[in-house]
Design a protein around this motif. Structure first.
Motif, PDB file in Angstrom:
ATOM      1  N   TYR A 158       0.850  -1.216   0.110  1.00  0.00           N
ATOM      2  CA  TYR A 158       0.294  -0.174  -0.235  1.00  0.00           C
ATOM      3  C   TYR A 158       1.109   1.437  -0.018  1.00  0.00           C
ATOM      4  O   TYR A 158       0.415   2.097  -0.420  1.00  0.00           O
ATOM      5  CB  TYR A 158      -1.489  -0.078   1.143  1.00  0.00           C
ATOM      6  CG  TYR A 158      -0.759  -0.792   2.808  1.00  0.00           C
ATOM      7  CD1 TYR A 158      -0.221   1.339   3.542  1.00  0.00           C
ATOM      8  CD2 TYR A 158      -0.689  -1.513   2.867  1.00  0.00           C
ATOM      9  CE1 TYR A 158       0.152   0.613   4.416  1.00  0.00           C
ATOM     10  CE2 TYR A 158      -0.705  -2.052   4.631  1.00  0.00           C
ATOM     11  CZ  TYR A 158       0.812  -0.396   5.123  1.00  0.00           C
ATOM     12  OH  TYR A 158       0.777  -0.694   6.754  1.00  0.00           O
ATOM     13  N   TYR A 204       0.538   5.158  -2.772  1.00  0.00           N
ATOM     14  CA  TYR A 204       1.333   6.483  -2.724  1.00  0.00           C
ATOM     15  C   TYR A 204       2.114   7.024  -3.218  1.00  0.00           C
ATOM     16  O   TYR A 204       2.283   8.200  -3.695  1.00  0.00           O
ATOM     17  CB  TYR A 204       1.380   6.535  -0.835  1.00  0.00           C
ATOM     18  CG  TYR A 204       0.595   6.710   0.190  1.00  0.00           C
ATOM     19  CD1 TYR A 204       0.581   8.158   0.612  1.00  0.00           C
ATOM     20  CD2 TYR A 204       0.132   6.037   0.442  1.00  0.00           C
ATOM     21  CE1 TYR A 204      -0.255   7.798   2.120  1.00  0.00           C
ATOM     22  CE2 TYR A 204      -0.712   5.578   1.486  1.00  0.00           C
ATOM     23  CZ  TYR A 204      -0.605   6.764   2.650  1.00  0.00           C
ATOM     24  OH  TYR A 204      -1.933   7.328   3.201  1.00  0.00           O
ATOM     25  N   SER A 222      -5.435   9.628   0.177  1.00  0.00           N
ATOM     26  CA  SER A 222      -4.801   8.132   0.790  1.00  0.00           C
ATOM     27  C   SER A 222      -5.079   7.074   1.821  1.00  0.00           C
ATOM     28  O   SER A 222      -5.370   6.577   2.199  1.00  0.00           O
ATOM     29  CB  SER A 222      -3.264   8.255  -0.217  1.00  0.00           C
ATOM     30  OG  SER A 222      -3.182   8.149  -1.088  1.00  0.00           O
ATOM     31  N   PHE A 223      -4.885   8.268   2.837  1.00  0.00           N
ATOM     32  CA  PHE A 223      -5.070   8.736   4.215  1.00  0.00           C
ATOM     33  C   PHE A 223      -6.159   8.189   4.746  1.00  0.00           C
ATOM     34  O   PHE A 223      -6.713   7.197   5.065  1.00  0.00           O
ATOM     35  CB  PHE A 223      -3.922   9.931   4.995  1.00  0.00           C
ATOM     36  CG  PHE A 223      -4.202   9.092   6.794  1.00  0.00           C
ATOM     37  CD1 PHE A 223      -3.506   8.494   6.999  1.00  0.00           C
ATOM     38  CD2 PHE A 223      -5.105  10.182   6.832  1.00  0.00           C
ATOM     39  CE1 PHE A 223      -3.672   8.459   8.532  1.00  0.00           C
ATOM     40  CE2 PHE A 223      -4.999  10.059   8.147  1.00  0.00           C
ATOM     41  CZ  PHE A 223      -4.462   9.047   9.381  1.00  0.00           C
ATOM     42  N   GLY A 273      -6.858   4.373   3.182  1.00  0.00           N
ATOM     43  CA  GLY A 273      -6.974   3.555   3.857  1.00  0.00           C
ATOM     44  C   GLY A 273      -7.559   3.348   5.405  1.00  0.00           C
ATOM     45  O   GLY A 273      -7.643   2.215   5.839  1.00  0.00           O
ATOM     46  N   CYS A 274      -7.355   4.059   5.988  1.00  0.00           N
ATOM     47  CA  CYS A 274      -8.172   4.256   7.612  1.00  0.00           C
ATOM     48  C   CYS A 274      -9.772   3.787   7.524  1.00  0.00           C
ATOM     49  O   CYS A 274      -9.541   2.576   8.001  1.00  0.00           O
ATOM     50  CB  CYS A 274      -8.506   5.315   7.916  1.00  0.00           C
ATOM     51  SG  CYS A 274      -6.517   6.333   8.189  1.00  0.00           S
ATOM     52  N   ASN A 329      -6.311   3.439  -3.307  1.00  0.00           N
ATOM     53  CA  ASN A 329      -5.232   2.771  -2.082  1.00  0.00           C
ATOM     54  C   ASN A 329      -6.491   2.513  -1.012  1.00  0.00           C
ATOM     55  O   ASN A 329      -6.325   1.433  -0.075  1.00  0.00           O
ATOM     56  CB  ASN A 329      -5.215   4.459  -0.947  1.00  0.00           C
ATOM     57  CG  ASN A 329      -4.222   4.129  -0.394  1.00  0.00           C
ATOM     58  OD1 ASN A 329      -4.161   3.598   1.058  1.00  0.00           O
ATOM     59  ND2 ASN A 329      -2.916   4.188  -0.687  1.00  0.00           N
ATOM     60  N   GLN A 352      -6.458  -1.749   0.029  1.00  0.00           N
ATOM     61  CA  GLN A 352      -6.369  -2.225   1.866  1.00  0.00           C
ATOM     62  C   GLN A 352      -7.466  -3.663   1.699  1.00  0.00           C
ATOM     63  O   GLN A 352      -6.898  -4.475   2.126  1.00  0.00           O
ATOM     64  CB  GLN A 352      -6.588  -1.043   2.534  1.00  0.00           C
ATOM     65  CG  GLN A 352      -6.262   0.227   2.361  1.00  0.00           C
ATOM     66  CD  GLN A 352      -4.851   0.433   3.420  1.00  0.00           C
ATOM     67  OE1 GLN A 352      -4.158  -1.463   3.957  1.00  0.00           O
ATOM     68  NE2 GLN A 352      -3.945   1.504   3.778  1.00  0.00           N
ATOM     69  N   TRP A 402      -3.311   0.436   9.788  1.00  0.00           N
ATOM     70  CA  TRP A 402      -3.851   2.296   9.488  1.00  0.00           C
ATOM     71  C   TRP A 402      -1.924   2.602  10.894  1.00  0.00           C
ATOM     72  O   TRP A 402      -1.762   3.763  10.507  1.00  0.00           O
ATOM     73  CB  TRP A 402      -4.502   1.608  11.324  1.00  0.00           C
ATOM     74  CG  TRP A 402      -5.232   3.515  11.568  1.00  0.00           C
ATOM     75  CD1 TRP A 402      -6.315   3.255  10.987  1.00  0.00           C
ATOM     76  CD2 TRP A 402      -5.132   3.871  11.937  1.00  0.00           C
ATOM     77  NE1 TRP A 402      -6.973   4.964  11.046  1.00  0.00           N
ATOM     78  CE2 TRP A 402      -5.568   5.898  12.810  1.00  0.00           C
ATOM     79  CE3 TRP A 402      -3.613   4.513  13.703  1.00  0.00           C
ATOM     80  CZ2 TRP A 402      -5.807   6.288  12.790  1.00  0.00           C
ATOM     81  CZ3 TRP A 402      -3.570   5.447  13.842  1.00  0.00           C
ATOM     82  CH2 TRP A 402      -4.616   6.684  13.868  1.00  0.00           C
ATOM     83  N   ASN A 461      -0.343   3.855   7.472  1.00  0.00           N
ATOM     84  CA  ASN A 461      -1.288   4.537   6.409  1.00  0.00           C
ATOM     85  C   ASN A 461      -0.343   6.323   7.035  1.00  0.00           C
ATOM     86  O   ASN A 461      -0.393   7.020   6.425  1.00  0.00           O
ATOM     87  CB  ASN A 461      -3.237   4.694   6.437  1.00  0.00           C
ATOM     88  CG  ASN A 461      -3.334   3.255   5.481  1.00  0.00           C
ATOM     89  OD1 ASN A 461      -2.994   4.092   4.542  1.00  0.00           O
ATOM     90  ND2 ASN A 461      -3.331   2.922   5.882  1.00  0.00           N
TER      91      ASN A 461
END
Length: 502
Positions: free
Chosen positions: A70, A74, A118-119, A122-123, A310, A314, A365, A368
């Motif tokens: 992952y 990014y 992306s963050f 991802g979360c 992203n 995940q 997590w 990310n």
């Protein structure tokens, strides 16, 4: 719900171990580097690092390999924005608006939004993996070869819809991409196809060769015919390294929608993340009040696909962790890593080795978070590259691209093939053909062929299997409707107005 929190607590207690944090950070850093360096693919990197995991603890090894995967999503956006070269197949769509933003001096905002999107994706996707792993996997089980083939047809139709210019040209690009993907050895018989008795073509043409050629080298050739002043990527002053308040408002909706789309498509085997990024971009362009902004530096065109790819990266862990089914090549290597450590991928991992299952989820997590901490401060460093004069920057890009392509198979032929695609990419741009549909078809081609053959074998050669299975029929129906709408005279006229160059 109580069980979920208890399991997440177990996961974070495993992931927060100093060794595992170190492995997570190493994976995130290597992944970012892999994404930023054109030609060095995620699959090749994970394959090269697989032997190193022999001596590592199982949880740490898998956390590191997951971080590389992952993290590369990014990093892939960085070269897409700065020099119009997609670091990963999933970043092809980011080139369309990201590079235009860079040319307008807004590369910082594009890179920051890519990292933030992306963050967030991802979360959210990590929470989905934890909460909906088993239910979502049961949905994925409804998909057989016929459904996957129809889904990929829909993905290619998305590429037609978002391509600039005429629909026939976009369809021609897709057909050419599918033909190029068939070069090499036959999946079943091993016989050579369209190799012209050239041994180097027996394994087919690599994605890096095609992407570097039609995007990277072609971009450099295009720049050579410009005047000295207009050659530099940066057309004006850099307008701030961070996104403005308006940028954040404009991006919030696309990021949420891209996350939802990517999360759903990520659990399906095949090019889930690739299809997700194209689908997210197409959807944003369809619902936009001013679709003519897309392809000219619309920040939504960066936010949506980056969030989608992203999120898909995940959620692709769901079928791997819950069923032991790898949805893509990187996940197949993860199965190899698990087998090396005596772990049998599948439903029993969750019950027999909960610390591994939940530790990996919690590490996503943390990974990310690390990627945002790593990437946001580097925005200024990457943007400063745009200040480098053209005469220094572009020869350096050619050298790095050639090294990257050569290093994959240690083959000079690959560099020559990429150069030929560069000339071809330049010809495409001069005749107003869009290369993005070609690249998507090239990536999905082998998967489509495999699923088409499997579906036909199961149905004993009955081609109506794609219409008699409900999900497959619905997907094909949507594809035909989208294509028909794109071909309507009124819509075609509007497309020409939307894509007309200023």
């Amino acid at each position: 719900m109580t069980d979920l929190f208890a399991n997440l607590w177990l996961g974070f207690s495993v992931a927060a171990h100093p060794y595992n944090i170190g492995f997570c950070l190493l994976g995130a850093l290597v992944g970012t580097l892999v994404g930023v360096l054109p030609g060095v693919g995620t699959v090749a990197t994970v394959a090269m690092l697989l032997p190193i995991t022999f001596g590592l603890p199982p949880v740490g090894a898998l956390i590191m390999l997951a971080g590389i995967y992952y993290g590369a999503q990014y990093g892939g956006s960085t070269t897409s924005v700065l020099v119009n070269i997609p670091g990963e197949a999933t970043s092809v769509v980011t080139c369309l608006d990201g590079h235009q933003m860079a040319r307008q001096g807004r590369a910082g905002a594009a890179l920051a939004i890519a990292a933030i999107g992306s963050f967030f994706a991802g979360c959210v996707a990590t929470v989905l993996v934890a909460a909906l792993g088993v239910p979502l996997t049961s949905i994925a089980l409804l998909f057989g070869p016929a459904e996957y083939f129809s889904l990929m047809i829909l993905g290619l139709i998305f590429a037609v819809v978002l391509a600039k210019g005429s629909v026939p040209k976009a369809i021609a690009m897709i057909l050419l991409g599918l033909l190029l993907s068939m070069i090499g050895s036959d999946l079943e018989t091993g016989a050579g196809r369209m190799t012209f008795d050239i041994p180097e073509l027996s394994d087919g043409i690599g994605f890096a060769n095609v992407a570097m050629g039609v995007f990277g080298f072609a971009e450099i050739i295009r720049n050579l015919e410009m005047s000295q002043e207009s050659r530099d990527i940066l057309q004006g002053k850099i307008k701030g390294l961070m996104p403005t308040r308006q940028d954040l408002i404009d991006s919030s909706g696309p990021i949420v929608r891209g996350t939802i789309l990517g999360s759903l498509l990520g659990i399906l085997p095949g090019g889930g993340a690739v299809v997700a990024s194209f689908a997210a971009y197409t959807f944003e362009k369809r619902i936009a009040k001013h679709p003519e902004r897309f392809g000219r530096g619309a920040i939504e065109g960066v936010a949506a696909p980056e969030a989608a790819n992203n999120a898909a990266a995940q959620t692709s862990f769901i079928p791997l962790l819950t069923l032991g089914i790898p949805p893509n090549a990187v996940m197949a290597l993860m199965v190899g890593a698990m087998t090396i450590h005596g772990i049998v991928p599948g439903p029993q991992v969750m019950t027999k080795q909960p610390e591994l299952f939940w530790g990996m989820i919690a590490s996503m997590w943390l990974g990310n978070l690390m990627l945002v901490i790593i990437n946001l401060p580097l925005v200024g460093v990457w943007v400063s590259l745009l200040r480098v004069p053209y005469r220094i920057l572009f020869p350096s890009i050619i050298v790095f691209c050639c090294i990257g392509i050569y290093s994959i198979n240690n083959s000079p032929t690959d560099v020559i093939i990429a150069g030929m695609f560069g000339i071809f990419g330049y010809w495409l741009s001069k005749h107003e053909f869009e290369p993005a549909p070609l690249v998507l078809a090239f990536v999905l081609g082998p998967l489509m062929e495999e699923n088409l053959r499997r579906a036909m074998l199961i149905a004993r050669g009955d081609a109506t299997v794609f219409l008699t299975r409900p999900i497959s029929a619905v997907l094909i129906g949507i594809s035909l409707v989208l294509l028909a709408i794109a071909m309507l005279p009124m819509i075609r006229k509007r497309r020409e107005e939307v894509f007309v160059e200023e």
